[in-house]
Design a protein around this motif. Sequence first.
Motif, PDB file in Angstrom:
ATOM      1  N   UNK A 140       0.811  -1.218   0.000  1.00 36.52           N
ATOM      2  CA  UNK A 140       0.000   0.000   0.000  1.00 36.52           C
ATOM      3  C   UNK A 140       0.843   1.267   0.000  1.00 36.52           C
ATOM      4  N   UNK A 141       1.993   1.225   0.654  1.00 35.47           N
ATOM      5  CA  UNK A 141       2.836   2.431   0.757  1.00 35.47           C
ATOM      6  C   UNK A 141       4.039   2.368  -0.159  1.00 35.47           C
ATOM      7  N   UNK A 142       3.930   1.643  -1.252  1.00 34.16           N
ATOM      8  CA  UNK A 142       5.047   1.493  -2.182  1.00 34.16           C
ATOM      9  C   UNK A 142       5.024   2.621  -3.214  1.00 34.16           C
ATOM     10  N   UNK A 143       5.513   3.804  -2.789  1.00 31.33           N
ATOM     11  CA  UNK A 143       5.614   4.976  -3.667  1.00 31.33           C
ATOM     12  C   UNK A 143       7.089   5.319  -3.839  1.00 31.33           C
ATOM     13  N   UNK A 144       7.729   4.820  -4.895  1.00 32.63           N
ATOM     14  CA  UNK A 144       9.165   5.054  -5.081  1.00 32.63           C
ATOM     15  C   UNK A 144       9.508   6.545  -5.049  1.00 32.63           C
ATOM     16  N   UNK A 145      10.537   6.863  -4.289  1.00 37.43           N
ATOM     17  CA  UNK A 145      10.977   8.246  -4.168  1.00 37.43           C
ATOM     18  C   UNK A 145      10.227   9.043  -3.121  1.00 37.43           C
ATOM     19  N   UNK A 146       9.130   8.483  -2.610  1.00 41.40           N
ATOM     20  CA  UNK A 146       8.360   9.209  -1.597  1.00 41.40           C
ATOM     21  C   UNK A 146       8.259   8.401  -0.301  1.00 41.40           C
ATOM     22  N   UNK A 147       7.860   7.152  -0.389  1.00 41.26           N
ATOM     23  CA  UNK A 147       7.776   6.314   0.808  1.00 41.26           C
ATOM     24  C   UNK A 147       7.855   4.848   0.413  1.00 41.26           C
ATOM     25  N   UNK A 148       8.368   4.067   1.341  1.00 41.96           N
ATOM     26  CA  UNK A 148       8.446   2.624   1.164  1.00 41.96           C
ATOM     27  C   UNK A 148       8.501   1.971   2.535  1.00 41.96           C
ATOM     28  N   UNK A 149       7.797   0.867   2.694  1.00 47.88           N
ATOM     29  CA  UNK A 149       7.770   0.149   3.964  1.00 47.88           C
ATOM     30  C   UNK A 149       8.228  -1.278   3.729  1.00 47.88           C
ATOM     31  N   UNK A 150       9.160  -1.720   4.556  1.00 49.02           N
ATOM     32  CA  UNK A 150       9.657  -3.092   4.470  1.00 49.02           C
ATOM     33  C   UNK A 150       9.544  -3.753   5.837  1.00 49.02           C
ATOM     34  N   UNK A 151       9.534  -5.071   5.827  1.00 48.30           N
ATOM     35  CA  UNK A 151       9.458  -5.821   7.082  1.00 48.30           C
ATOM     36  C   UNK A 151      10.792  -5.780   7.807  1.00 48.30           C
ATOM     37  N   UNK A 152      10.753  -5.874   9.118  1.00 45.30           N
ATOM     38  CA  UNK A 152      11.943  -5.926   9.941  1.00 45.30           C
ATOM     39  C   UNK A 152      12.130  -7.289  10.571  1.00 45.30           C
ATOM     40  N   UNK A 153      13.237  -7.450  11.280  1.00 48.98           N
ATOM     41  CA  UNK A 153      13.520  -8.734  11.914  1.00 48.98           C
ATOM     42  C   UNK A 153      12.490  -9.119  12.953  1.00 48.98           C
ATOM     43  N   UNK A 154      11.849  -8.115  13.575  1.00 49.26           N
ATOM     44  CA  UNK A 154      10.837  -8.413  14.574  1.00 49.26           C
ATOM     45  C   UNK A 154       9.633  -9.136  14.000  1.00 49.26           C
TER      46      UNK A 154
END
Length: 437
Positions: free
Chosen positions: A366-380
């Motif tokens: 949903x938040x995959x806007x290159x150059x503006x925002x990106x969300x990835x999973x973390x180790x948690x």
Amino acid sequence: MSAPPLLACRHCDRIHQRLPIEAGAMATCTRCGYVLYRQSGLTLHQWTALAVAAVVVFAIANYFPIALLSVQGVSVHATLPHAIWITWQQGHGSVALMTALFAFAFPLGQMLFLFWALRAIVTADLPADFKYGMRMLDALAPWSMLSVLLLAILVAMVKLFDLAAVSFGPGLWAFAIAAFLLTALGRVSAQRLWRYAEDAGLVEPSGQGLLPGEPHVSCHACGFVQKAPQEDHTPCRRCGARVYRRLPDSYSRTWAFVLAAAILYVPANVLPVMVIYTPKGASSHTILSGVIEFWRMGSWDLALIVFVASVVVPLTKLLALAVLMLRHRWRGPIVERQRTRLYELIEFVGQWSMLDVFVVVLLSAMANFPGFSQITAGGGAVAFGAVVILTIFAAMSYDPRLGWDADPEEVGAVPSRAPNDIPDHPSILPDAADNKY
């Protein structure tokens, strides 16, 4: 007139006769109060129609976008398969795999096996591999988490309201309908399907050939009550699954899963579950920081839901399982019933802790806007998903019948009849909730 089929309570092993009951009623164990079976107001044809509808709606939910998001002229149409694929491409294969299995493959498999089995019973033509299909359905049901996914979708969309213009997609409504249908279909368990087949005269009735006073064993897969075998690992006479009087090494296996989950619970809460990249830099968010962020946004209701599902539920499950496994002297049926109710609660809330993992995967799409925002999973997120899986395995490994085995009346300290000399008639209670299904 043939004797009614027998069934054994899954929580205390008390033998009962399965008697006909009215639609909307449920039969409970006379010993521990566990719900043995319910009588639905729907016919087999209606259940089959619901299964078909669930498959169709589920396909629509995965094809059409869940949400439509727009930021500075850039639009994103987020779907569940797309979210899983993006998470995989970002290098978080374990998180993507968990979501693909629990939110897509297992729910779909549950629907398809349900339709296949219902159709076979309706047409009175059981295929030779019916027993294998029912064992697969029994294995899939605890891992099907479509309702958790629906809640995760709503949480993810609320989280993005300040970042982008968000509008609901047709996939969201389809997921809501599919979750409702699958929840209703969840009442039709594998053992319930075996009982339908018994009533139709398609399979051997449970308890057939069991003599009064003989030691018995109940198959965990199909519920077939039969004479206790001389050796463990003996296959069930009806479905072929291995039967055990009690789950082997129940205490040691449950302790192993609980301890492993407790160890992973620390990094699951310390490590970030997701990382947000914006032009201002990267920021990491743990489970608790996400709860605090919802609270600051004014979404105290969502903050409470996430806190309960991601913090309270897994911690409570670990503590409750530890309490149940503490061996104790027999303190009467009232105390043991309370322990049985606690175990039922653990089984019910088991899958809801997967909420945060699903939220992270959905946000990555949903938040995959290159150059503006990106969300990835973390180790948690990986650690937390492992905690959920381990606690579910721990609940499956625990055998609540062991607590009832300490009853002096059952072990012979108090002279009495054998529990299966005269099978008990289950308590018949009205069940208003079952009238819906």
